[in-house]
Design a protein around this motif. Structure first.
Motif, PDB file in Angstrom:
ATOM      1  N   THR A  62     -12.322  46.801  60.948  1.00 35.18           N
ATOM      2  CA  THR A  62     -11.622  46.762  59.668  1.00 35.18           C
ATOM      3  C   THR A  62     -11.148  45.352  59.373  1.00 35.18           C
ATOM      4  O   THR A  62     -10.519  44.704  60.225  1.00 35.18           O
ATOM      5  N   GLU A  83      -8.932  43.067  56.424  1.00 39.97           N
ATOM      6  CA  GLU A  83      -7.906  43.298  55.404  1.00 39.97           C
ATOM      7  C   GLU A  83      -7.349  41.970  54.917  1.00 39.97           C
ATOM      8  O   GLU A  83      -7.117  41.048  55.701  1.00 39.97           O
ATOM      9  N   TYR A  91      -6.316  44.752  50.226  1.00 40.31           N
ATOM     10  CA  TYR A  91      -7.670  45.293  50.169  1.00 40.31           C
ATOM     11  C   TYR A  91      -8.192  45.429  51.599  1.00 40.31           C
ATOM     12  O   TYR A  91      -8.060  44.511  52.412  1.00 40.31           O
ATOM     13  N   TYR A 121     -11.517  46.945  54.206  1.00 35.95           N
ATOM     14  CA  TYR A 121     -12.919  47.371  54.304  1.00 35.95           C
ATOM     15  C   TYR A 121     -13.172  47.765  55.754  1.00 35.95           C
ATOM     16  O   TYR A 121     -12.945  46.972  56.666  1.00 35.95           O
ATOM     17  N   THR A 122     -13.651  48.993  55.960  1.00 30.90           N
ATOM     18  CA  THR A 122     -13.869  49.521  57.306  1.00 30.90           C
ATOM     19  C   THR A 122     -15.321  49.913  57.494  1.00 30.90           C
ATOM     20  O   THR A 122     -15.886  50.655  56.680  1.00 30.90           O
ATOM     21  N   LYS A 123     -15.901  49.434  58.577  1.00 29.20           N
ATOM     22  CA  LYS A 123     -17.221  49.873  59.020  1.00 29.20           C
ATOM     23  C   LYS A 123     -17.006  50.838  60.178  1.00 29.20           C
ATOM     24  O   LYS A 123     -16.563  50.446  61.245  1.00 29.20           O
ATOM     25  N   ARG A 159     -18.769  53.863  55.343  1.00 28.02           N
ATOM     26  CA  ARG A 159     -18.123  52.695  54.772  1.00 28.02           C
ATOM     27  C   ARG A 159     -16.915  53.180  53.974  1.00 28.02           C
ATOM     28  O   ARG A 159     -17.049  54.017  53.086  1.00 28.02           O
ATOM     29  N   ALA A 175     -13.628  51.673  51.906  1.00 32.95           N
ATOM     30  CA  ALA A 175     -13.002  50.480  51.340  1.00 32.95           C
ATOM     31  C   ALA A 175     -12.041  50.896  50.237  1.00 32.95           C
ATOM     32  O   ALA A 175     -12.259  51.898  49.546  1.00 32.95           O
ATOM     33  N   THR A 212     -12.387  52.454  46.792  1.00 35.41           N
ATOM     34  CA  THR A 212     -13.506  51.944  46.011  1.00 35.41           C
ATOM     35  C   THR A 212     -14.835  52.345  46.627  1.00 35.41           C
ATOM     36  O   THR A 212     -15.870  52.301  45.966  1.00 35.41           O
ATOM     37  N   GLU A 213     -14.811  52.725  47.913  1.00 36.04           N
ATOM     38  CA  GLU A 213     -16.005  53.202  48.602  1.00 36.04           C
ATOM     39  C   GLU A 213     -15.588  54.188  49.678  1.00 36.04           C
ATOM     40  O   GLU A 213     -14.665  53.925  50.445  1.00 36.04           O
TER      41      GLU A 213
END
Length: 668
Positions: A479, A481, A497, A499-501, A525, A527, A559-560
Motif C-alpha cells: 500500500t 499513501e 489517497y 493505492y493497494t495491490k 486493486r 484505491a 476509486t477502484e
C-alpha cells in the motif's frame, strides 16, 4: 430479577454511594464545556507514543467523552457511529470491522485469518468480532488505517483498532447511568476511577449491561430472534513505584447471551428456544518504565479466551456446538536514543493460539498456532518539521491441525512458514498549519491450519467435505499513501489517497466431486480517498453563557475496487463509499447531537440464490437531546434511525427501525 441484573446492581450501588458523597462539592464547581479537547498523542501507529502531526499514517481517535456523550454501549455501535468503512454489521452477535476494502473475521474463530486487527492496549484481542469486545473500561479507541504488520504481525492489512484501557489517577470520579426505550431496550452502567497514596496506586472499574427484545425493521416486520442480553465488566489496577514506572494489571469480561439471528436463509427455521452465548475474557500484566539515558522499556504478558455456545431446537432438528479460541502471548519493546540519528525501537512478540470445536455439529477442526516475531522501527528527525519513520519485522508461523471429535478423518498435518514485512514514511510540516505526508508498507495474512492441512467431513445433518491445500501462500499487500494535513487549532482536517495491490487472495473453491478447498486465486486493486474534518470550539455570542459547537466528518471513497481474477470483477463486501458525520450544538444546559451514516452500494454473496447480489446505497440519521440541570446530571432523549429507514449492512440481516430511548447519566 435474573442473576445477571442482580450482579449488575452491585457495582451500580457502590458507585452511586461514592457519587452522592461527593455531590455537594462538585455542584459548586463552574460548568465546564462539553466539548472534549482534540487528542495530541497516540500510542498505536508507532512503536513509541507519538504526536498525531508526526505520523505518516491516517489515524482517528474516539475519546471516552465521545463514547459517553453518544450513549453507545458496544464497540460495534461506536464504530458504526464514528468510523467509515464497516461493511458487514448484523444484529445479534456478529459485526465485522471494515477498512479500505478489508475486514476482520466476524466468526468465533481466532484473529489469525483476519485482515483488520482488533487490539487491546496493543495486544491481539484474539477475535475479529467487534460485538464480543467489552467497552466497560475504555479510555479511548485509536484507529490506524492501512498496513500495520511491522508492529503487529499478520492480519493488520487494512488497519488496526486499538482499545486503550483506562488507568486511575487523582480523586475518585465516575458515572452512573441507565436508559429504557423501544423494543424493551434497557441499559445500565457504572464506573469509578481514582488514585490512592498520592497516585502511587491507581484503580479503575467499569460495568455495563444491555438488553433488548425482538425488534421491527423499517417496514414494520418483527424478527423473533433479534433480542439479546449483554453484560461486561473491566478494570485496571496500577502500581507506580516511582515517577517513570507503571505496573498494571488489566482485565475485562463480556457475556452475550440469549441472542439470535434476525435474518439469513438458515435463521427462518430457528425458534425462540434457540440459545446462543458468547463469552470473552482478557487479562494482561504490563510493565512500562523509562531508564537512564532516555531508554524506555515496555513488557507485557497477556491472554484471552473467546467461547461461542449454540444450542438449537428448531424446525430442522436439535443440536449444540461450542467453539473456543484461546491465546497466550508476550510482548517487549525497548526504545533507544541513537544520538543525532533519532530513536530506534526494537521488540519481540510471541503468541500461542488454540482453537477447539465440539458438539453435535462441528464445522472446523481443532488447531494450534505458534507465532513468533521480531521487529525494529527507526524514527529520524533531521529537521524540526520533518519526521522520517521506517521499520522491519520478521515472523515465523507454525500451524497444525489436531484430531477433532465429531469430524470425519482429519489429516493432522502441520505447516511452517515465515514472512518479512516493511514500512517507510515521512511527514513534513511545510507551514505551521500545513503538513504533507507519504508512506508505503507491506502486510500479510497467513493461511489458517484448516486452509493448509484440512481433510475432513463436517458433522451434523449435512456433512461437507473440506480438503486442505498445503501449497497455499500467505496473502500479501503493498500500500502506498500520500496525504495533506491541515491544523488550525480548533479545526483539523486531512485528505489522503491510498493505492493497494492485494495479491494471493485466499478463497474457497468447489472441486469436481463437490468437496471444497482453498486457493490463491489472484489479486485485487483497491484505491481511494480518506477524508476527515474535526471542529470543536466554544465562543461568546453576547449571551450569559458561551455557545459550544462540535462538528466531525470522516469518509472513505473508492476509486477502484476490482478483482484482477475471480468470479466477479468488483471486490465483494466493499462499499463504494462510506461516510459518517455529525454536529453537536450546546448552550447552557442544553446539548443537541445530530449525526448520520452514508453507505454506498456493495456486492455480497446471496446464500439463498447462490448468486452475487448488489446491495443499494442508504443513509441513516440519529439524534440525541441532552439536558443538564446540573453539571453532574444529564437527562437525554435518544432517537436512532430517525427516518425509520429499512436498511441492512449484510444481505438478509435487516437493522432495527426507529428506536427511541430515554435515560440519564450522573457524573461525579
Amino acid at each position: 430479577m435474573t442473576l445477571y441484573w442482580r450482579l449488575l446492581l452491585v457495582p451500580l450501588c457502590v458507585s452511586a454511594s461514592v457519587s452522592l458523597a461527593q455531590a455537594a462539592e462538585a455542584l459548586s464547581e463552574a460548568d465546564s464545556a462539553m466539548v472534549p479537547a482534540l487528542p495530541e498523542v497516540v500510542v498505536t501507529a508507532t512503536a513509541e507514543p507519538s504526536r498525531i502531526r508526526d505520523l505518516p499514517a491516517t489515524v482517528q481517535v474516539i475519546s471516552s467523552e465521545q463514547i459517553e456523550r453518544s450513549g453507545l454501549t458496544t464497540l460495534d455501535q461506536v464504530l458504526e457511529r464514528y468510523v467509515p468503512g464497516t461493511g458487514t454489521l448484523q444484529p445479534g452477535g456478529y459485526a465485522a470491522i471494515g477498512m479500505r476494502g478489508f475486514r476482520s473475521n466476524q466468526s468465533s474463530s481466532s484473529s489469525l485469518g483476519d485482515r483488520v486487527l482488533i487490539l487491546i492496549d496493543g495486544h491481539r484481542a484474539g477475535i475479529g468480532n467487534a460485538v464480543a469486545i467489552p467497552l466497560s473500561n475504555v479510555e479511548r479507541i485509536e484507529i490506524v488505517r492501512g498496513p500495520s504488520s511491522v508492529l503487529y504481525g499478520g492480519s493488520a492489512m487494512g488497519g488496526v483498532v486499538n482499545l486503550i484501557s483506562r488507568r486511575g489517577k487523582g480523586p475518585a470520579s465516575g458515572t452512573v447511568g441507565a436508559s429504557y426505550g423501544t423494543w424493551d431496550k434497557r441499559s445500565a452502567e457504572a464506573s469509578i476511577a481514582g488514585g490512592l497514596d498520592n497516585d502511587r496506586w491507581g484503580y479503575s472499574v467499569g460495568v455495563r449491561g444491555n438488553a433488548s427484545s425482538a425488534y421491527k425493521d423499517g417496514d414494520g416486520k418483527r424478527y423473533k430472534n433479534s433480542g439479546y442480553h449483554n453484560g461486561s465488566i473491566g478494570g485496571s489496577l496500577t502500581f507506580r513505584p516511582d515517577a517513570v514506572t507503571d505496573v498494571s494489571l488489566v482485565a475485562a469480561h463480556q457475556s452475550i447471551f440469549d441472542t439470535g439471528s434476525p435474518g439469513g436463509w438458515y435463521a427462518y427455521g430457528l425458534t425462540p428456544d434457540d440459545k446462543v452465548r458468547n463469552t470473552f475474557n482478557y487479562t494482561a500484566l504490563e510493565y512500562d518504565t523509562r531508564l537512564d539515558n532516555d531508554v524506555t522499556l515496555r513488557a507485557s504478558l497477556y491472554g484471552n479466551r473467546n467461547r461461542y455456545d449454540y444450542a438449537w431446537d428448531g424446525d430442522w432438528g436439535a443440536g449444540n456446538s461450542t467453539y473456543r479460541a484461546d491465546m497466550l502471548g508476550g510482548r517487549v519493546v525497548a526504545g533507544l536514543p541513537i544520538g543525532f540519528l533519532g530513536r530506534l525501537s526494537v521488540g519481540a512478540e510471541y503468541n500461542y493460539m488454540r482453537e477447539e470445536a465440539y458438539g453435535s455439529s462441528v464445522s472446523q477442526p481443532n488447531a494450534a498456532y505458534d507465532v513468533a516475531g521480531v521487529f525494529a522501527e527507526h524514527r529520524f528527525v533531521p529537521y524540526d518539521d520533518l519526521t522520517v519513520t521506517w521499520g522491519l519485522r520478521y515472523d515465523i508461523y507454525r500451524e497444525r491441525i489436531k484430531d477433532t471429535a465429531g469430524l470425519g478423518p482429519v489429516n493432522a498435518d502441520s505447516h511452517t512458514f515465515n514472512h518479512l514485512s516493511w514500512s517507510a514514511g515521512a511527514t513534513w510540516w511545510a507551514l505551521d498549519w500545513l503538513g504533507l505526508r507519504a508512506s508505503a508498507a507491506t502486510a500479510y495474512v497467513p493461511p489458517t491450519a484448516k486452509n493448509l492441512a484440512g481433510d475432513f467431513w463436517t458433522s451434523g445433518a449435512w456433512g461437507t467435505h473440506y480438503v486442505g491445500n498445503p501449497d497455499l501462500n500467505p496473502e500479501k499487500s503493498l500500500t502506498g499513501e500520500i496525504g495533506v494535513e491541515l491544523d488550525f487549532g480548533t479545526v483539523r482536517g486531512s485528505v489522503a489517497y491510498f493505492y493497494t495491490k492485494y495479491q494471493d487472495r485466499i478463497v474457497t473453491q468447489m472441486l469436481p466431486d463437490y468437496s471444497y478447498t482453498w486457493s490463491n486465486v489472484g489479486d485485487q486493486r483497491l484505491a481511494g480517498v480518506n477524508v476527515s474534518l474535526n471542529y470543536r470550539d466554544s465562543f461568546d455570542i453576547g449571551l450569559d453563557k458561551p455557545f459550544e459547537c462540535s462538528v466531525y466528518g470522516n469518509g472513505e471513497f473508492f476509486t477502484e475496487r476490482h478483482n484482477r481474477d475471480g468470479a466477479t470483477s468488483v471486490a465483494m463486501y466493499v462499499p463504494k463509499y462510506s461516510a459518517v458525520s455529525g454536529i453537536g450544538l450546546g448552550y447552557g444546559m442544553l446539548w443537541l447531537d445530530v449525526n448520520g451514516r452514508f453507505t454506498g452500494d456493495q456486492y455480497q454473496d446471496n446464500f439463498t440464490t447462490y448468486e452475487v447480489t448488489k446491495m443499494g446505497s442508504f443513509a441513516t440519521w440519529n439524534t440525541r437531546l441532552t439536558v443538564r440541570p446540573t453539571k453532574q446530571l444529564a437527562l437525554y432523549l435518544d432517537v436512532s434511525n430517525l427516518t425509520d429507514k429499512q436498511y441492512a449492512y449484510t444481505l438478509d440481516y435487516p437493522m432495527p427501525g426507529r428506536t427511541v430511548c430515554v435515560g440519564f447519566t450522573y457524573s461525579y
